[in-house]
Design a protein around this motif. Structure first.
Motif, PDB file in Angstrom:
ATOM      1  N   ASP A   1       0.826  -1.208   0.000  1.00  0.00           N
ATOM      2  CA  ASP A   1       0.000   0.000   0.000  1.00  0.00           C
ATOM      3  C   ASP A   1       0.862   1.261   0.000  1.00  0.00           C
ATOM      4  O   ASP A   1       0.529   2.249  -0.649  1.00  0.00           O
TER       5      ASP A   1
ATOM      6  N   CYS B   1       0.809   4.094  -2.764  1.00  0.00           N
ATOM      7  CA  CYS B   1       0.568   5.475  -2.346  1.00  0.00           C
ATOM      8  C   CYS B   1       1.643   6.411  -2.910  1.00  0.00           C
ATOM      9  O   CYS B   1       1.333   7.508  -3.377  1.00  0.00           O
TER      10      CYS B   1
ATOM     11  N   LEU C   1       1.073   6.687  -6.782  1.00  0.00           N
ATOM     12  CA  LEU C   1      -0.130   7.473  -7.048  1.00  0.00           C
ATOM     13  C   LEU C   1       0.074   8.945  -6.688  1.00  0.00           C
ATOM     14  O   LEU C   1      -0.400   9.833  -7.401  1.00  0.00           O
TER      15      LEU C   1
ATOM     16  N   ILE D   1      -4.604  12.719  -1.016  1.00  0.00           N
ATOM     17  CA  ILE D   1      -5.513  12.146  -2.010  1.00  0.00           C
ATOM     18  C   ILE D   1      -5.179  10.681  -2.279  1.00  0.00           C
ATOM     19  O   ILE D   1      -6.069   9.831  -2.311  1.00  0.00           O
ATOM     20  N   SER D   2      -3.899  10.383  -2.437  1.00  0.00           N
ATOM     21  CA  SER D   2      -3.521   8.988  -2.714  1.00  0.00           C
ATOM     22  C   SER D   2      -3.807   8.090  -1.516  1.00  0.00           C
ATOM     23  O   SER D   2      -4.256   6.952  -1.683  1.00  0.00           O
TER      24      SER D   2
ATOM     25  N   PHE E   1      -7.422   7.169  -1.568  1.00  0.00           N
ATOM     26  CA  PHE E   1      -7.684   6.120  -2.546  1.00  0.00           C
ATOM     27  C   PHE E   1      -7.216   4.750  -2.058  1.00  0.00           C
ATOM     28  O   PHE E   1      -7.930   3.751  -2.180  1.00  0.00           O
ATOM     29  N   ILE E   2      -6.023   4.704  -1.487  1.00  0.00           N
ATOM     30  CA  ILE E   2      -5.440   3.424  -1.050  1.00  0.00           C
ATOM     31  C   ILE E   2      -6.213   2.863   0.144  1.00  0.00           C
ATOM     32  O   ILE E   2      -6.610   1.693   0.154  1.00  0.00           O
TER      33      ILE E   2
ATOM     34  N   GLY F   1      -9.173   3.663   1.122  1.00  0.00           N
ATOM     35  CA  GLY F   1     -10.550   3.426   0.745  1.00  0.00           C
ATOM     36  C   GLY F   1     -10.740   2.172  -0.090  1.00  0.00           C
ATOM     37  O   GLY F   1     -11.856   1.740  -0.343  1.00  0.00           O
TER      38      GLY F   1
ATOM     39  N   THR G   1      -9.985   1.805  -3.204  1.00  0.00           N
ATOM     40  CA  THR G   1     -10.309   2.078  -4.605  1.00  0.00           C
ATOM     41  C   THR G   1      -9.225   1.558  -5.527  1.00  0.00           C
ATOM     42  O   THR G   1      -9.482   1.097  -6.612  1.00  0.00           O
ATOM     43  N   LEU G   2      -7.966   1.653  -5.083  1.00  0.00           N
ATOM     44  CA  LEU G   2      -6.840   1.172  -5.907  1.00  0.00           C
ATOM     45  C   LEU G   2      -6.116   0.052  -5.226  1.00  0.00           C
ATOM     46  O   LEU G   2      -6.079  -0.105  -4.094  1.00  0.00           O
TER      47      LEU G   2
END
Length: 134
Positions: A84, A88, A91, A124-125, A128-129, A131, A133-134
């Motif tokens: 992760d 991160c 991203l 932001i990254s 996403f991580i 959450g 999402t990616l």
């Protein structure tokens, strides 16, 4: 983690600095949280922290990012796995690249210094991580 990252974004945007006030307690909170999960969790957190330092130290040495950004990534890494953390970092640089394109176009005629507040792409990254999402 999001509290510490959000605080760092705020100070980065308004003071152009990421204060240790956000980074050190966040790093300690991540390590303590990992330690409460057991030895394996603690070792995973320390490995992620070390990984982020090893990856980002050369970027810092070549003036790609500031020391506060490296410390902020280490704080985020204390709450994440190595995989992760790597996602991160990648991203964050992609998001920073997109932001930099907008800054170049918006400040094209301006002689002002064109900088990116890197705490924003980190937050932001991380969203996403974490959450998923990616």
């Amino acid at each position: 983690m999001l509290t510490f990252l959000s605080g760092a974004v705020f100070t980065d945007l308004y003071k152009d600095k990421i204060y240790n006030f956000w980074v050190i307690p966040g790093l300690l909170a991540g390590i303590i949280t990992a330690a409460l999960g057991g030895l394996e969790s603690l070792l995973a957190a320390i490995t992620a922290i070390a990984f982020s330092l090893v990856i980002l130290l050369p970027v810092y040495l070549f003036k790609g990012i500031a020391a506060g950004d490296v410390k902020l990534f280490m704080t985020a890494a204390s709450f994440m796995s190595v995989q992760d953390t790597f996602s991160c970092i990648i991203l964050s640089f992609l998001i920073a690249g997109i932001i930099s394109i907008f800054i170049i176009f918006l400040k094209r005629k301006s002689r002002k210094k064109r900088t990116i507040h890197f705490a924003v792409p980190v937050l932001i990254s991380a969203l996403f991580i974490i959450g998923g999402t990616l």
